[in-house]
Design a protein around this motif. Structure first.
Motif, short mmCIF file in Angstrom:
data_model
loop_
_atom_site.label_atom_id
_atom_site.label_comp_id
_atom_site.label_asym_id
_atom_site.label_seq_id
_atom_site.Cartn_x
_atom_site.Cartn_y
_atom_site.Cartn_z
N SER B 38 -52.15 3.89 13.49
CA SER B 38 -51.39 2.64 13.34
C SER B 38 -51.90 1.77 12.20
N GLN B 39 -53.21 1.52 12.15
CA GLN B 39 -53.73 0.56 11.17
C GLN B 39 -53.57 1.09 9.74
N GLU B 42 -49.37 1.02 8.85
CA GLU B 42 -48.89 -0.34 8.51
C GLU B 42 -49.14 -0.71 7.06
N MET B 52 -44.15 -4.42 7.71
CA MET B 52 -44.06 -3.32 8.66
C MET B 52 -44.92 -3.61 9.89
N LYS B 53 -44.33 -3.41 11.08
CA LYS B 53 -45.09 -3.59 12.32
C LYS B 53 -44.91 -2.36 13.20
N ILE B 54 -45.97 -1.96 13.83
CA ILE B 54 -45.88 -0.84 14.78
C ILE B 54 -45.73 -1.42 16.19
N PHE B 66 -41.25 1.76 15.14
CA PHE B 66 -41.72 0.94 14.02
C PHE B 66 -40.62 -0.08 13.70
N HIS B 68 -39.40 -2.84 10.56
CA HIS B 68 -39.56 -3.48 9.25
C HIS B 68 -38.88 -4.85 9.30
#
Lengths: 165, 165
Positions: B38-39, B42, B52-54, B66, B68
């Motif tokens: 994840s990190q 992103e 962008m976020k998970i 995900f 955007h």
């Protein structure tokens, strides 16, 4: 039952997809249940000569695994993940046969359940493969035979369930 | 970095698949991590102008989502399930863009990470769609632009990580 519904399998040359269409003498709520509830799936999925066991069957967003056993005890496993399960209309899953020489030959299966007049249902299965070769390999492995036998067992299952209802 | 690796997108007319090939100046263990942690995801996935976020990123057999966001705060969601995640060589997932007029236009994505001499990696993405129209719609929506920008951000991310190592 007098009605004899036909399983139509459309495999166009050179394409990486196939379509399976079949009508059933049952309402689509029931047909959808037969595709998504373990105790019903075990009664119809696969050729008559094989025994079917459900190893795992998660909800939408989870994974599934089915195993067929022949009389000699050989196991044939299949597994995948469920992308969408929208009762009673649509089921989208990945599918992989574990008996292939290498992993990664996955297909995507979309089953659509259409309500027809008279509490009948049309099932349309649309299967998309990573390649034409993957699709043709599945067809040549005898898929058609297993599908037709499975659908005939489904006819019997629905007749029995509707009689009891 | 002097090297300029090119993103090659192969979209053959009339087919329901596409291929994206790209080499990276990083070992495949690292490239695989950039696609699955994840990190790291992103930091590179999506066009520069979007954030962008998970929302969710499960393991093999689980689901992912995900989102955007553009500057106006509009959200563009994508989700699917992970069929296979075999580090560091292969990732197979379903993919669906949530902004389409109807649900069910799902694609299947197979990412293969090939180790090259000199701690370099070749990524091959093979995307298979339910129809030629689904594929062409994705291409016309500007997929190519987003992919190229994402890969350039990945170049920067790898350069930074390898310098720190």
């Amino acid at each position: 039952m007098a009605t004899k519904n036909e399983t139509v399998i459309k495999v166009e040359p050179g394409k990486q997809e196939l379509f399976i269409t079949r009508e059933f003498e049952a309402p689509r709520e029931l047909v959808f249940r037969a595709f998504t509830e373990s105790q019903l799936i075990e009664k119809w999925l696969g050729p008559c000569k094989l025994t079917m066991k459900i190893d795992k069957l998660g909800p939408e967003g989870g994974s599934w695994r089915f195993v067929h056993y022949d009389e000699a005890g050989n196991a044939y496993g299949f597994h995948g993940v469920t992308h969408e399960s929208t009762a009673p209309e649509r089921l989208i899953r990945t599918f992989e046969f574990e008996g292939l020489p290498e992993k990664g030959h996955v297909s995507l299966e979309k089953a659509t359940f259409e309500a027809l007049p008279g509490d009948r249902t049309r099932l349309v299965m649309h299967n998309v493969f990573m390649s034409v070769e993957d699709r043709d390999g599945m067809v040549q492995a005898g898929m058609e035979y297993g599908v037709r036998e499975s659908h005939e067992k489904l006819d019997d299952l629905f007749a029995q369930m509707l009689q009891q209802a």
